[in-house]
Enzyme design. Sequence first.
Site, PDB file in Angstrom:
ATOM      1  N   ASP A  11      -5.870  -0.409  -3.405  1.00 39.01           N
ATOM      2  CA  ASP A  11      -6.281  -1.640  -4.303  1.00 39.01           C
ATOM      3  C   ASP A  11      -7.470  -1.139  -4.524  1.00 39.01           C
ATOM      4  O   ASP A  11      -8.146   0.089  -4.266  1.00 39.01           O
ATOM      5  CB  ASP A  11      -6.109  -2.828  -3.409  1.00 39.01           C
ATOM      6  CG  ASP A  11      -7.028  -3.242  -2.585  1.00 39.01           C
ATOM      7  OD1 ASP A  11      -7.700  -2.172  -2.054  1.00 39.01           O
ATOM      8  OD2 ASP A  11      -7.062  -4.246  -1.991  1.00 39.01           O
ATOM      9  N   HIS A  12      -8.575  -2.175  -5.211  1.00 37.21           N
ATOM     10  CA  HIS A  12      -9.685  -2.125  -5.577  1.00 37.21           C
ATOM     11  C   HIS A  12     -10.782  -1.695  -4.287  1.00 37.21           C
ATOM     12  O   HIS A  12     -11.614  -0.772  -4.561  1.00 37.21           O
ATOM     13  CB  HIS A  12     -10.337  -3.287  -6.350  1.00 37.21           C
ATOM     14  CG  HIS A  12     -10.185  -4.334  -5.464  1.00 37.21           C
ATOM     15  ND1 HIS A  12      -8.791  -5.004  -5.405  1.00 37.21           N
ATOM     16  CD2 HIS A  12     -11.020  -5.351  -4.892  1.00 37.21           C
ATOM     17  CE1 HIS A  12      -9.039  -6.209  -4.582  1.00 37.21           C
ATOM     18  NE2 HIS A  12     -10.216  -6.326  -4.173  1.00 37.21           N
ATOM     19  N   CYS A  68      -6.430  -0.310   1.522  1.00 40.55           N
ATOM     20  CA  CYS A  68      -7.008  -1.392   0.967  1.00 40.55           C
ATOM     21  C   CYS A  68      -8.029  -1.697   1.857  1.00 40.55           C
ATOM     22  O   CYS A  68      -8.676  -0.747   2.615  1.00 40.55           O
ATOM     23  CB  CYS A  68      -5.799  -2.536   1.222  1.00 40.55           C
ATOM     24  SG  CYS A  68      -5.422  -3.178   2.604  1.00 40.55           S
ATOM     25  N   GLY A  69      -8.888  -2.981   1.828  1.00 45.63           N
ATOM     26  CA  GLY A  69     -10.120  -3.014   2.483  1.00 45.63           C
ATOM     27  C   GLY A  69      -9.831  -2.991   3.969  1.00 45.63           C
ATOM     28  O   GLY A  69     -10.760  -2.291   4.712  1.00 45.63           O
ATOM     29  N   THR A  70      -9.038  -3.638   4.668  1.00 42.44           N
ATOM     30  CA  THR A  70      -8.744  -3.517   5.937  1.00 42.44           C
ATOM     31  C   THR A  70      -7.680  -2.600   6.372  1.00 42.44           C
ATOM     32  O   THR A  70      -7.465  -2.371   7.655  1.00 42.44           O
ATOM     33  CB  THR A  70      -8.660  -5.102   6.656  1.00 42.44           C
ATOM     34  OG1 THR A  70      -7.086  -5.432   5.821  1.00 42.44           O
ATOM     35  CG2 THR A  70      -9.471  -5.982   6.244  1.00 42.44           C
ATOM     36  N   HIS A 101       4.184  10.616  17.707  1.00 37.82           N
ATOM     37  CA  HIS A 101       5.046   9.656  18.336  1.00 37.82           C
ATOM     38  C   HIS A 101       5.967   8.962  17.379  1.00 37.82           C
ATOM     39  O   HIS A 101       7.172   8.362  18.059  1.00 37.82           O
ATOM     40  CB  HIS A 101       4.353   8.834  19.440  1.00 37.82           C
ATOM     41  CG  HIS A 101       3.687   9.602  20.398  1.00 37.82           C
ATOM     42  ND1 HIS A 101       2.979   8.873  21.671  1.00 37.82           N
ATOM     43  CD2 HIS A 101       3.580  11.072  20.758  1.00 37.82           C
ATOM     44  CE1 HIS A 101       2.601   9.870  22.429  1.00 37.82           C
ATOM     45  NE2 HIS A 101       2.935  11.073  22.053  1.00 37.82           N
ATOM     46  N   HIS A 136      10.786  10.306  21.932  1.00 36.10           N
ATOM     47  CA  HIS A 136      10.332   9.295  20.787  1.00 36.10           C
ATOM     48  C   HIS A 136      11.362   9.055  19.804  1.00 36.10           C
ATOM     49  O   HIS A 136      11.218   8.008  19.096  1.00 36.10           O
ATOM     50  CB  HIS A 136       9.035   9.901  20.202  1.00 36.10           C
ATOM     51  CG  HIS A 136       8.061  10.070  20.877  1.00 36.10           C
ATOM     52  ND1 HIS A 136       7.495   8.971  21.429  1.00 36.10           N
ATOM     53  CD2 HIS A 136       7.466  11.212  21.397  1.00 36.10           C
ATOM     54  CE1 HIS A 136       6.548   9.433  22.581  1.00 36.10           C
ATOM     55  NE2 HIS A 136       6.506  10.835  22.439  1.00 36.10           N
TER      56      HIS A 136
HETATM   57  C1  RB5 Z   1      -9.490  -7.259  -1.048  1.00 37.13           C
HETATM   58  O1  RB5 Z   1     -10.598  -8.084  -1.184  1.00 37.13           O
HETATM   59  C2  RB5 Z   1      -8.995  -7.450   0.498  1.00 37.13           C
HETATM   60  O2  RB5 Z   1      -8.409  -8.474   0.934  1.00 37.13           O
HETATM   61  C3  RB5 Z   1      -7.667  -6.175   0.521  1.00 37.13           C
HETATM   62  O3  RB5 Z   1      -8.432  -5.051   0.269  1.00 37.13           O
HETATM   63  C4  RB5 Z   1      -7.218  -6.055   2.001  1.00 37.13           C
HETATM   64  O4  RB5 Z   1      -8.250  -5.954   2.769  1.00 37.13           O
HETATM   65  C5  RB5 Z   1      -5.938  -6.958   2.500  1.00 37.13           C
HETATM   66  O5  RB5 Z   1      -5.565  -6.661   3.429  1.00 37.13           O
END
Ligand code: RB5
Length: 148
Positions: A11-12, A68-70, A101, A136
């Site tokens: 994503d962004h 993505c961000g997280t 694994h 495994h």
């Molecule tokens: C985007 O702002 C963020 O929420 C997304 O990239 C991600 O971290 C979601 O899990």
Amino acid sequence: MERKKIVIASDHAGYFLKEKIKKFLAGDKYELKDLGCCSDETVDYPDFGHALARAVAAGEYELGISICGTGNGINMTVNKHPGIRSALCWNEEISRLARAHNDANICALPGRFISESEAYLIVRTFLTTDFEGGRHQPRIGKISLKLY
Ligand code: RB5
């Protein structure tokens, strides 16, 4: 030598890291397909996660990389697809164990929480580590839910 087919999507929040990883992997070893996104303009990670998961589950690509961000949102998304085992990888050892694994076929990266050099180590390890099989194998066989 046949090149490993890899697919990547973000994503962004993962866009800039995705572009850097593409450069890092450029060369003869991998055939890399980018499914987007194409800028850091806000998008919804499921739109890109589902496309990535479909491509890996269909066998079009051996392994996938998602960002993505997280790492959590896109990881949750791709893991909804049968045949996908996606692992959130935030360091090199987690990445190695995800392949060795868990026979993970998608590496989910937390783009806002790892450095560029950490990302390179994680990705290189993920793409070069083989599944160990053995004890495994039956464990990963028990992951999918069977409907009776
Ligand atoms: C985007 O702002 C963020 O929420 C997304 O990239 C991600 O971290 C979601 O899990």
